[in-house]
Structure formats: C-alpha cells, structure tokens
Design a protein around this motif. Structure first.
Motif, short mmCIF file in Angstrom:
data_model
loop_
_atom_site.label_atom_id
_atom_site.label_comp_id
_atom_site.label_asym_id
_atom_site.label_seq_id
_atom_site.Cartn_x
_atom_site.Cartn_y
_atom_site.Cartn_z
N GLU A 10 0.83 -1.21 0.00
CA GLU A 10 0.00 0.00 0.00
C GLU A 10 0.87 1.26 0.00
N ALA A 11 1.84 1.29 0.91
CA ALA A 11 2.65 2.52 1.04
C ALA A 11 3.45 2.75 -0.23
N LEU A 12 3.99 1.67 -0.78
CA LEU A 12 4.79 1.81 -2.00
C LEU A 12 3.92 2.36 -3.15
N CYS A 13 2.71 1.85 -3.27
CA CYS A 13 1.83 2.32 -4.35
C CYS A 13 1.50 3.81 -4.18
N LEU A 14 1.20 4.20 -2.96
CA LEU A 14 0.87 5.61 -2.73
C LEU A 14 2.08 6.51 -3.03
N GLU A 15 3.24 6.03 -2.62
CA GLU A 15 4.45 6.83 -2.86
C GLU A 15 4.74 6.90 -4.36
N ALA A 16 4.57 5.79 -5.06
CA ALA A 16 4.82 5.78 -6.50
C ALA A 16 3.88 6.76 -7.20
N ALA A 17 2.61 6.77 -6.81
CA ALA A 17 1.64 7.65 -7.47
C ALA A 17 1.99 9.12 -7.22
N ARG A 18 2.37 9.42 -5.98
CA ARG A 18 2.72 10.82 -5.67
C ARG A 18 3.95 11.25 -6.46
N TYR A 19 4.91 10.36 -6.51
CA TYR A 19 6.17 10.66 -7.21
C TYR A 19 5.91 10.84 -8.72
N GLU A 20 5.08 9.98 -9.27
CA GLU A 20 4.89 10.02 -10.73
C GLU A 20 4.05 11.21 -11.16
N ILE A 21 3.11 11.63 -10.35
CA ILE A 21 2.34 12.82 -10.73
C ILE A 21 3.24 14.06 -10.61
N ALA A 22 4.12 14.04 -9.61
CA ALA A 22 5.06 15.17 -9.45
C ALA A 22 6.01 15.22 -10.65
N PHE A 23 6.37 14.05 -11.13
CA PHE A 23 7.27 13.96 -12.27
C PHE A 23 6.69 14.73 -13.47
N LEU A 24 5.39 14.55 -13.69
CA LEU A 24 4.73 15.26 -14.80
C LEU A 24 4.77 16.77 -14.58
N ASP A 25 4.49 17.17 -13.35
CA ASP A 25 4.47 18.62 -13.05
C ASP A 25 5.84 19.24 -13.26
N VAL A 26 6.87 18.51 -12.85
CA VAL A 26 8.22 19.04 -12.99
C VAL A 26 8.63 19.04 -14.47
N PHE A 27 8.17 18.05 -15.19
CA PHE A 27 8.56 17.92 -16.61
C PHE A 27 8.13 19.13 -17.44
N ASP A 28 6.88 19.56 -17.28
CA ASP A 28 6.42 20.64 -18.18
C ASP A 28 5.84 21.84 -17.44
N GLY A 29 6.21 21.97 -16.18
CA GLY A 29 5.77 23.16 -15.44
C GLY A 29 6.49 24.42 -15.91
N ALA A 30 5.91 25.57 -15.54
CA ALA A 30 6.52 26.84 -15.96
C ALA A 30 7.77 27.12 -15.13
N ASP A 31 8.78 27.62 -15.79
CA ASP A 31 9.98 28.07 -15.07
C ASP A 31 9.63 29.32 -14.29
N PRO A 32 10.09 29.44 -13.05
CA PRO A 32 9.90 30.72 -12.35
C PRO A 32 10.81 31.76 -12.99
N PRO A 33 10.51 33.04 -12.83
CA PRO A 33 11.40 34.07 -13.39
C PRO A 33 12.81 33.89 -12.82
N PRO A 34 13.85 34.08 -13.61
CA PRO A 34 15.21 33.84 -13.11
C PRO A 34 15.59 34.84 -12.02
N LEU A 35 16.47 34.40 -11.13
CA LEU A 35 16.99 35.30 -10.09
C LEU A 35 17.80 36.39 -10.77
N ASP A 36 17.71 37.58 -10.23
CA ASP A 36 18.49 38.69 -10.78
C ASP A 36 19.95 38.54 -10.31
N PRO A 37 20.89 38.27 -11.24
CA PRO A 37 22.28 38.04 -10.81
C PRO A 37 22.87 39.25 -10.08
N LYS A 38 22.38 40.45 -10.45
CA LYS A 38 22.90 41.66 -9.78
C LYS A 38 22.51 41.67 -8.30
N LEU A 39 21.27 41.27 -8.05
CA LEU A 39 20.80 41.22 -6.67
C LEU A 39 21.62 40.18 -5.88
#
Ligand SMILES: [Fe+2]
Lengths: 288, 299
Positions: A130-159
């Motif tokens: 049970e725990a392994l399945c729940l962990e796998a599902a959470r990990y795999e949905i996160a994988f999708l979000d990370v794959f094509d999520g929007a990049d945050p605006p880059p840090l200002d190197p001057k700052l």
C-alpha cells in the motif's frame, strides 16, 4: 471585455445534447453495450444498423477505444504504480478510477491528477504494498508537473551579487515550484528506473530487498527531470527554507540537539548544499 | 461574370509535410532533413514550460509549422472551452501557423472530454449550430480555421444528408476551410457503405486548404483509422482524384502508431509529391515550400 462575453454562443439543439449525453454515458460503461438490454434498445433509437454491425456493436467500438485510450494514457503516466499492481490490479484500478474521475479537460495530461488522492481510499491496493503504491503515485504525478511546469522568473544576478554575508543569513527564500520534496519508505525513484528497464520486475520482491527511508528532491535542470537523494539533515534544511525560515534559522533548527563537532560539520555541509541547490535552480526568489 | 473563389481560400500550398513526432526529434533536430513542412499537434505544446516548448522553438527555427488540434470538440453540446481557446491563441502567436485545423466532431458532453473524435448527426440544425461555433473560433483565433472530416464507426438515425454535404455546408456557412482527410473518407466509406469518389467530388474544392493521408487497420467487420502503416493504393487513387479536383493543396502524412524511421515516413511524402506531379504536371511547384533548411526536390 473578456473573450467569452464578446461572443454569443449558440444554444445546442436539444436533440444533439441528448444524443451526446446518451453516448457519453454509453461509451464510459465498463461492460459491453450488447449485454445491457435497455441500453441496446436505446442505441437502436440513435444509431443505424448496417449489414455487418448492430447499433450496439457500433457504439461498442467507441466504448472499447475509450477504455484502451485512457488505460494507455494512465499507464504512460504511472509506470511504477502499474508494475506494482500487476496486470489485473492495474486494470481494476483504471476502471474504478475512471468511473470516479472521468476525463474532463482537453488534455490527457490532466487525466491522472486525482490518482494519489483516489488511491488513499481505494481498497484494491495489494496487501503489504500500500505505502509503495501511494508513494509511486505521488512521485509520478510530481514527475509530470516538474517535466512541463513553468519556469519561475530567473533570479536577478545583480541582486545575488550585491548580497552581503549578513543579508544571506537573514534572507528568506522561495523555492522553485519545479522542486518537489519527498520523504519515502521506498526509493520509488529507483524503482521507476528498474521497471522502465523491465516492466515485469517482481515489485514485491524488490520492495522486500530495497525498503529504506529515502529523502528526495525532484527537480528540473536544463529541461531534464533529475532526482537527488538528500541526507536527512539536508532534507530538514530544505524543508525549513521552504517554510520561509532564514538560513540562520534553518541551520539552528537542523543543529538542534547536535554535539558541537556535529554542528560544526553541519555548518560546513550547509554551504555545499546551498551552493548546489542554487546551481540547480531550487531558489526562485530571495526576500530580504 | 462572377469571379471564381481562390483555390485553398488563398492560402499557400506548402507541399507535402509530415507530422512532427517525438521518435523523430533526434533525427529532425540534429540532421535537419529536408521536409516541406511539419504539422504539430497543438495540445502537445499547450503546456507551461519544459522540454515540449524547447522542442517547439527548435522546430520553429528550421521549419514551417502548421497547427493541428485534437481537443477543440467543435460539435459538442458543451459550451466552448475559453481557457483552451486562449491557450491555443497564445500558441498561434508563437508558431505563426498559416492556418489551424481541428476535427468536425465532438469529444464529450456534460462537461466531460473523452478525447475521441466522435461523429455528429448530419442535420440542418447541427450544421447551423456547429457553423456558428466554427465562426466564433476562427474570429477569436484570428487565423484561418479548417475543419477536418473524421473517420467514423457509427451513423445516426437522425442524419438527413451525406457526410460531404454536411462538411461542405458547415464550411460554407462558417466561411472556414476544410482539411480533407482522404484516408478518413476511405475508412468511413467502407464502414458506412458510401462511394468515396462521390465524397471527394462533393466537397467545395476551393475550401480545401489541406489534406491528410494515413494508413489504417482493417478488422473483420470494420476499418479503424489507426494512423499506422503505409497509405494503401485505394487511398492513393482517392488522393489523386482529390488533387485533380482541388489543385495543389498542402498535404500531410500522418503516422502515429508503430512509427518507423523518419526516412520511411518521408518516403510516403515523396510518393505524395509524385502523385501530385503526375496529376498536376511537374511544374506545379509548391508555392510555400521554401521552408526547411533545404528543399530536396528542385522542380
Ligand atoms: Fe487526419
């Protein structure tokens, strides 16, 4: 004026609405249409027969495709979960899941978003996994979000360059939405790679041999999704930063209860961790 | 004397292109093979970031891209999905697609989307309803919109006209283009027992802005449009007839399952070029076919 309000959309003809409603329901039936007498009769009202196929058989072509298409799409998104459930378990999960969460958005990409929550209350998980399945599902949905999520605006190197050591210590940080943190009982990140190489892996046996507490960050760098296993102190540190603690506060949280020697070692590690996390884009924003 | 309407509604003939598909990315991005143009599935790039958008930029740098959608659900009784349309419009701004197509179908009702291309009943009231929606879509997106005929596996008792009359009537009433999928005509003609030639002859030819060619899978009692395998001879013959009627029209080879090497799919494109040349004469150069790093075929 918003686009919706600029146009007057036509009203769907009632006959169109009702036939589409009927078919949307029929296509989503888990069992063949021909097996249901009243459904068969309704099909004949809406669909013509031809010399090869009855109305119900024609409807059933679409019904089968509905299940195949969404089973495939979910399988693509949850290969580890599918391997853990095995053939029959996977198909019964897909059936129950799609009945509870029929597809409702234009993108198949969204199909599995409810899977982790659904699994929490689904009673078909294999005993002991049970725990392994729940962990796998959470990990795999996160994988999708990370794959094509929007990049945050880059840090200002001057700052970043202008910050004094004192600034660094009291600054707080916003972590990138493309960094997902996990505390797991099984390294499902590794299992995902194992089943990708061999989908017939005996997951129960793998779980028996590989169960271990695993702290993990999943993130995207240079368009590639990476994971990094973190030592527990690093994970706690990252957690504290995510909660809005300053570097100095986060350090003291992690150092609590440690011997002086350990606390000094921690101080050395923190610099390393922080440099690495910054280079991987974990920090989306610095707030002074 | 009335002026005859311009062929392809005045849109360019881009020649013969291929669907841009993931297994071909390494070859396309590294070798930059000659290809008149690529069709992209809009939905694959309607994401917020990451690799899909980076790949889109790479493809745009070297090739002419045309957007083709699968999820608009034009004929659905559900209201139009404005969130989807806004994302689509943002992608149009990025790709500068010369036209944009999606299917003459519905995908679900009661707020569901079954991700299928479901056929509509061919009635006057459906024509009116769908044409009005197509008009709104085209107006909002500010790019020529084209409706594609789908393969179908059922027909409705309520239908009162042929499929080609239905497609033509909506295109005329909405003033949109037609993406004529020649393989879909063949598949549906087999499944429903009509004459595919009558279909090709019956659509308003000047509205055909693009054609699709593909393979399919024949089962005992019906054919499914699987987009796998080569285009069969009967479909090539139908394509030749369509080109004869419509003139030089941008054509696209769809191959989406068991995808072979780029060269193997491109060989189908070369066959399509040969058919066009045979029907129209080799002088019928592709007016818009300058896209791509080089043009392999110099007429
Ligand atoms: Fe097509």
């Amino acid at each position: 004026m918003s686009a919706e309000r600029r146009y007057v959309e036509p009203r769907a003809p009632e006959s169109l609405r009702s036939v589409q409603s009927f078919l949307t329901d029929a296509f989503r039936r888990p069992a063949p249409v021909a097996g249901d007498e009243s459904l068969r009769a309704s099909c004949a009202m809406h669909v013509t027969s031809n010399d090869r196929l009855t109305p119900a058989e024609q409807v059933d072509i679409y019904r089968r495709q509905y299940w195949l298409r969404h089973d495939d799409a979910l399988h693509d998104d949850f290969p580890t979960l599918a391997a853990a459930l095995g053939h029959d378990g996977w198909h019964s999960l897909v059936r129950d899941y799609l009945v509870a969460h029929p597809p409702s958005t234009p993108s198949l990409r969204d199909l599995g978003v409810n899977m982790p929550a659904f699994l929490e209350r689904w009673d078909g998980l294999p005993e002991g996994l049970e725990a392994l399945c729940l962990e796998a599902a959470r990990y795999e949905i996160a994988f999708l979000d990370v794959f094509d999520g929007a990049d945050p605006p880059p840090l200002d190197p001057k700052l970043v360059a202008s910050l004094s050591p004192n600034d660094w210590e009291r600054a707080t940080f916003v972590l990138s939405p493309l960094v997902k943190r996990f505390e797991l009982q099984y390294p499902v990140n590794v299992l995902r790679l194992v089943v990708r190489d061999d989908a017939s892996t005996d997951v129960r046996e793998w779980a028996r041999q590989n169960a271990k507490p695993t702290s993990l960050a999943l993130f995207r760098k240079d368009l590639v999704v990476h994971y990094e296993e973190l030592v527990p102190d690093a994970f706690r540190m990252l957690d504290a930063l995510a909660e809005g603690k300053s570097l100095i506060e986060a350090c003291s949280i992690v150092a609590e209860g440690k011997s002086e020697a350990d606390a000094t070692a921690l101080g050395r590690s923190v610099g390393d961790w922080f440099r690495r996390w910054s280079s991987w884009g974990f920090i989306a924003k610095i707030e002074l | 004397m009335t002026k005859s309407p311009p062929a392809r509604l005045g849109l360019p003939d881009l020649g013969v292109g291929l669907g841009l598909r993931i297994p071909h990315y390494p070859h396309v991005f590294e070798q930059k093979p000659a290809c008149d143009w690529f069709e992209i599935i809009s939905e694959n790039f309607m994401v917020d970031g990451g690799r899909p958008l980076a790949n889109l930029e790479r493809a745009l740098a070297d090739y002419r891209l045309v957007q083709h959608g699968v999820s608009l659900s034009l004929g659905s009784a559900n209201p139009l999905d404005w969130q989807y349309l806004k994302k689509l419009k943002a992608l149009v701004a990025k790709t500068k697609t010369p036209w944009l197509s999606d299917h003459l179908c519905w995908a679900g009702s009661d707020c569901l989307n079954l991700h299928d291309l479901l056929p509509l009943p061919y009635t006057e009231e459906t024509v009116k309803y769908v044409a009005e929606r197509a008009r709104i879509v085209q107006d909002f997106l500010e790019v020529r919109f084209a409706i594609e005929n789908v393969s179908s596996y059922l027909s409705f008792t309520s239908s009162r006209m042929t499929e080609w009359e239905f497609v033509g009537a909506i295109a005329e009433e909405a003033d949109v283009g037609i993406l004529l999928d020649v393989n879909n005509i063949y598949v549906s003609s087999h499944n429903h027992g009509f004459d595919p030639n009558a279909y090709v002859d019956g659509v308003p030819h000047h509205r055909v802005v693009q054609m699709h060619l593909a393979g399919h899978t024949r089962f005992e009692k019906y054919i499914i449009d699987t987009h796998t395998g080569r285009v069969i001879d009967d479909v090539w013959a139908l394509y030749a007839r369509a080109i004869e009627r419509c003139g030089a029209v941008s054509t696209l080879i769809e191959w989406d399952d068991d995808i072979p090497s780029f060269d193997e799919v491109h060989a189908e494109a070369k066959k399509a070029i040969a058919v066009r040349d045979r029907v129209l004469g080799a002088g019928a150069a592709r007016t818009g076919a300058a896209a791509g790093p080089t043009t392999e075929r110099v007429a």
